[in-house]
Design an enzyme around this catalytic site. Structure first.
Site, mmCIF file in Angstrom:
data_model
loop_
_atom_site.group_PDB
_atom_site.id
_atom_site.type_symbol
_atom_site.label_atom_id
_atom_site.label_comp_id
_atom_site.label_asym_id
_atom_site.label_seq_id
_atom_site.Cartn_x
_atom_site.Cartn_y
_atom_site.Cartn_z
ATOM 1 N N ARG A 1 -9.368 16.222 17.221
ATOM 2 C CA ARG A 1 -8.085 15.899 16.584
ATOM 3 C C ARG A 1 -7.335 14.817 17.368
ATOM 4 O O ARG A 1 -6.520 14.081 16.804
ATOM 5 C CB ARG A 1 -7.224 17.159 16.442
ATOM 6 C CG ARG A 1 -5.868 16.916 15.804
ATOM 7 C CD ARG A 1 -5.288 18.177 15.162
ATOM 8 N NE ARG A 1 -5.367 19.329 16.032
ATOM 9 C CZ ARG A 1 -4.497 19.597 17.023
ATOM 10 N NH1 ARG A 1 -3.508 18.764 17.273
ATOM 11 N NH2 ARG A 1 -4.615 20.700 17.742
ATOM 12 N N TYR B 1 2.364 1.077 -4.293
ATOM 13 C CA TYR B 1 1.340 2.042 -4.673
ATOM 14 C C TYR B 1 2.010 3.357 -5.070
ATOM 15 O O TYR B 1 2.907 3.851 -4.389
ATOM 16 C CB TYR B 1 0.414 2.223 -3.476
ATOM 17 C CG TYR B 1 -0.626 3.297 -3.576
ATOM 18 C CD1 TYR B 1 -1.400 3.471 -4.721
ATOM 19 C CD2 TYR B 1 -0.879 4.128 -2.485
ATOM 20 C CE1 TYR B 1 -2.370 4.446 -4.784
ATOM 21 C CE2 TYR B 1 -1.862 5.098 -2.531
ATOM 22 C CZ TYR B 1 -2.605 5.262 -3.682
ATOM 23 O OH TYR B 1 -3.571 6.234 -3.739
ATOM 24 N N ASP C 1 1.343 -3.135 3.573
ATOM 25 C CA ASP C 1 0.116 -2.520 3.080
ATOM 26 C C ASP C 1 -0.802 -3.656 2.628
ATOM 27 O O ASP C 1 -0.542 -4.333 1.637
ATOM 28 C CB ASP C 1 0.432 -1.574 1.914
ATOM 29 C CG ASP C 1 -0.785 -0.764 1.475
ATOM 30 O OD1 ASP C 1 -1.909 -1.278 1.600
ATOM 31 O OD2 ASP C 1 -0.608 0.368 0.992
ATOM 32 N N LYS D 1 -11.102 1.784 0.591
ATOM 33 C CA LYS D 1 -11.319 0.729 -0.401
ATOM 34 C C LYS D 1 -12.295 -0.337 0.111
ATOM 35 O O LYS D 1 -13.448 -0.039 0.335
ATOM 36 C CB LYS D 1 -9.964 0.126 -0.795
ATOM 37 C CG LYS D 1 -8.870 1.159 -1.099
ATOM 38 C CD LYS D 1 -9.208 2.122 -2.206
ATOM 39 C CE LYS D 1 -8.023 2.912 -2.736
ATOM 40 N NZ LYS D 1 -7.340 3.768 -1.746
#
Length: 389
Positions: free
Chosen positions: A54, A106, A178, A203
């Site tokens: 983590r 978005y 972004d 993406k």
């Protein structure tokens, strides 16, 4: 001179840098591809300084090294998804802070701000950053942060990042950009003045629609420390396997994107001449409203095309469903072409009045152009659109 020292003096270009990822943390094996490190925990005192996945993993470090090289920046931090990366940044804000946002973001970013962080007192204001008058609002509102996309999703608005970042810098306001639609191959927000460059590595970076991931790049050590803290304390880390897949995928990013941009540019011109199309948005077409800005700050037009059909909702869905090589699905950036109906898919959670004011209506369609043969894609689009006539 040793082989390693010689490499350090070669000053490799980007296509070389995304392939040669550096340390695999597997000394003595001779492995060309980095292995997957699925361990959740590590023995205390190990050479890499790992303790618990983590808070860090070799696969994280490998991918972060490639991403910082691609972006040509000092620091990169990886996350479980693009939304996880957004969450990491938003979590650094305090109750009462104002984030000044581009009005067309978005849909999941909008949902996260409006339906999650708003409950904790985080405020948002929305502006059209393609309007020069919006720069005055930076001084008037004095936000704690500015949040941009360029090109925006799904309208492909192009914001003059250098101008907005320059104004924000004079007020010492951090800016998030972004950059998912462009990647650093097309546009480098940090070079244009942004504080943080955010990417959904799901993406284009991965490019094969088989892994989720997000990343934040920066040259600011304090912001990098905040991102690592959020990754660990909020449990926003990716899986080692997904990092391995994305590291594999990024090696072909220049090749894939070159083909996708070539296809998209040709398809945008093709669609602009079809009688069933009201208008086409593609950044490097001369009819794009911010065409001059796109040429100035982008190295290519990208592989997303947004169109408005001369059709109602039922007809628009019919066109999308009748395509063979463009799968009706969310997401984008993979080697396969996709088609999306933003009003009912990616931006379904956005308020209806907001969608109406922005122009995200029932006739709007977004294409993510893949690596298929161009003539096959054109033929497919033509047969589906001709059914409207």
């Amino acid at each position: 001179m040793s082989k390693e020292k010689s490499k350090n003096h070669l000053n490799p270009r980007v296509s070389t840098r995304v392939i040669h990822h550096g340390d695999t943390f597997a000394k003595g094996t001779g492995t060309v591809m980095p292995p997957i490190y699925p361990s959740s925990t590590f023995a205390h005192g190990n050479e890499g300084g790992f303790d618990y996945t983590r808070s860090g993993n070799p696969n994280f470090r490998i991918l972060e090294s490639v991403l910082s090289s691609l972006e040509d920046c000092k620091y990169a931090s990886v996350f479980g998804s693009g939304v996880s990366a957004i969450t990491a940044i938003a979590s650094t804000m305090k109750t009462g802070d104002l984030i000044l946002c581009e009005e067309n973001l978005y849909g999941c970013t909008v949902r996260l701000f409006d339906k999650v962080f708003q409950k904790f007192g985080l405020r948002t204001a929305w502006l059209d950053f393609t309007d020069p008058l919006s720069l005055n609002e930076i001084s008037n509102l004095n936000p704690a942060m500015i949040w941009l996309e360029s090109p925006t999703n799904p309208l492909l608005k192009i914001i003059d990042l250098h101008e907005v970042c320059g104004k924000a810098k004079s007020k010492n306001i951090p800016i998030v950009v972004d950059n998912t639609f462009s990647t650093a191959l097309i546009q480098r927000p940090l070079d244009l003045g942004a504080t943080l460059s955010l990417t959904s590595t799901t993406k284009y970076i991965n490019g094969h629609s088989d892994a989720l991931g997000g990343a934040i790049c920066t040259n600011n050590s304090e912001w990098h420390d905040r991102m690592l803290f959020a990754q660990k304390s909020l449990g926003l880390q990716p899986s080692p396997f997904d990092c391995w897949l994305i590291t594999r995928g990024i090696k072909t990013l220049p090749l894939r994107l070159e083909k996708q941009i070539k296809n998209a540019s040709a398809i945008a011109d093709f669609l602009s001449e079809h009688p069933s199309i009201e208008w086409v948005r593609y950044p490097l077409r001369a009819d794009h409203p911010q065409h001059k800005i796109a040429i100035k700050q982008m190295n290519g037009g990208g592989a997303i095309i947004t169109v408005s059909l001369k059709a109602n909702l039922s007809q628009t869905y019919s066109v999308c469903k009748n395509l063979n090589y463009f799968t009706l699905a969310e997401s984008l950036g993979g080697i396969e072409s996709l088609v999306c109906h933003p009003a009912t898919m990616t931006h379904a959670s956005v308020k209806e009045e907001t969608k109406t004011s922005l122009g995200i209506n029932e006739s709007l369609v977004r294409f993510s152009v893949g690596c298929e043969d161009l003539d096959d894609l054109k033929t497919d689009l033509n047969q589906a659109l001709n059914q409207l006539n």
